[in-house]
Design a protein around this motif. Structure first.
Motif, short mmCIF file in Angstrom:
data_model
loop_
_atom_site.label_atom_id
_atom_site.label_comp_id
_atom_site.label_asym_id
_atom_site.label_seq_id
_atom_site.Cartn_x
_atom_site.Cartn_y
_atom_site.Cartn_z
N ASP A 297 35.51 16.08 83.13
CA ASP A 297 36.91 15.68 82.98
C ASP A 297 37.61 16.45 81.87
O ASP A 297 38.77 16.18 81.56
N HIS A 298 36.90 17.40 81.25
CA HIS A 298 37.48 18.28 80.24
C HIS A 298 37.41 19.72 80.72
O HIS A 298 36.47 20.12 81.42
N HIS A 299 38.38 20.53 80.30
CA HIS A 299 38.33 21.96 80.54
C HIS A 299 37.57 22.64 79.41
O HIS A 299 37.77 22.30 78.24
N MET B 197 39.76 27.21 80.65
CA MET B 197 39.15 27.56 81.93
C MET B 197 39.08 26.35 82.86
O MET B 197 39.28 25.22 82.42
N PRO B 198 38.77 26.56 84.15
CA PRO B 198 38.65 25.43 85.08
C PRO B 198 37.60 24.43 84.61
O PRO B 198 36.62 24.78 83.95
N PRO C 183 46.92 22.05 78.01
CA PRO C 183 46.16 20.80 78.08
C PRO C 183 44.71 21.05 78.50
O PRO C 183 44.42 21.97 79.28
N THR C 184 43.81 20.20 78.00
CA THR C 184 42.39 20.35 78.32
C THR C 184 41.80 19.09 78.95
O THR C 184 40.63 19.07 79.32
N HIS C 185 42.60 18.03 79.08
CA HIS C 185 42.09 16.75 79.56
C HIS C 185 43.26 15.93 80.08
O HIS C 185 44.41 16.15 79.67
#
Length: 227
Positions: free
Chosen positions: A201-203, A195-196, A167-169
C-alpha cells in the motif's frame, strides 16, 4: 546468486542511490517483488519497513550485506540490504512509543555516514519527538529515511527533506499523502523518484545523494522544510 557487484563505501564528493519501501508485512510485497525492484533500480542501499523473515533470503539472491530487526513483539520490522559493508552491525534504537506499538529505528553505520531506517508512529507530535531522538545518535553526515507517518514539515533542525514530492500512500485508501520521506544532513540530492507500489500500500522511493560537508545553518534556516 545474482551478479550484483559490491562497492566500497562512498566518501565526500561521491554519490550513492538509496531505495526505501514499506512492504506491508505478510500481505504486501513479496520477496520476488523486492528482488525484482532491486534488480531494476540497482540501488546501493535498500531500506525496508514491515519486513518479515522471508526477506532474510535477499542476500542469498543478491549477495551484499543485510540486517533485519523486528519490532518488539511483532513478526515484522526494519531491514537493510547494502552493497557497502557495514562499519559495525546495525543496531536498534528504542523510540518514544505510543499506546499500541513499541517503535524502534534501525541505525546503520557506514563510517563516512550513517542512516536511520524508520517506521515512525502516527501521532504527529510523537513522531517528531522520535525524529529528534534519532538525529542525536547519527553522524554529521546522515540520512533518515522510511515511513514517517507524518504530515506537514518535519521541523528537524539541521536536516532537509530531499525525498520526492509526489504522494506515496493513500490514507484510508482514498486521500493521497506523502509519508515516505528522506531527510539528510551533510548530503546533496541529485535526483529522486516515486515508483509503482506493486502489492504494497506504499510506493517505493529512491534518492541519489552526494556526500558533502555538513553545514551549520543560521538559526533562521534550520527549520527549512516543506510538507
Amino acid at each position: 546468486m545474482t551478479d550484483y557487484p559490491l562497492q566500497s563505501t562512498p566518501h565526500v564528493g561521491q554519490h550513492f542511490k538509496i531505495l526505501s519501501w514499506n512492504l506491508l508485512r505478510q500481505i504486501g510485497a513479496t520477496l520476488d517483488e523486492v528482488v525484482a525492484l532491486a534488480q531494476e533500480v540497482k540501488p546501493d542501499i535498500f531500506l525496508m519497513q514491515e519486513a518479515v523473515s522471508e526477506l532474510d533470503r535477499v542476500p542469498e539472491i543478491l549477495g551484499g550485506h543485510y540486517a533485519r530487526i523486528a519490532l518488539p513483539g511483532r513478526i515484522h520490522g526494519t531491514a537493510c540490504w547494502s552493497r557497502f559493508p557495514f562499519a559495525r552491525p546495525p543496531i536498534s534504537c528504542t523510540l518514544p512509543s505510543g499506546l499500541v506499538v513499541r517503535r524502534t529505528a534501525q541505525l546503520i553505520d557506514f563510517g563516512s555516514f550513517s542512516i536511520a531506517n524508520v517506521h515512525l508512529s502516527h501521532g504527529q507530535i510523537l513522531n517528531r519527538r522520535q525524529l529528534r531522538r534519532i538525529a542525536a545518535m547519527l553522524r554529521p553526515r546522515a540520512l533518515v529515511m522510511g515511513d514517517f507517518n507524518l504530515v506537514g514539515p518535519t521541523l528537524l533542525p539541521g536536516f532537509h527533506d530531499v525525498g520526492p514530492r509526489a504522494p506515496t500512500h493513500r490514507m484510508v485508501d482514498f486521500l493521497p499523502i506523502r509519508i515516505d520521506r528522506c531527510l539528510v544532513r551533510g548530503m546533496t540530492r541529485l535526483e529522486s523518484h516515486v515508483m509503482p507500489s506493486f502489492s504494497s500500500d506504499h510506493h517505493p522511493i529512491s534518492v541519489t545523494l552526494r556526500l558533502s560537508n555538513p553545514q551549520h545553518a543560521p538559526r533562521w534556516l534550520r527549520f527549512k522544510d516543506t510538507a
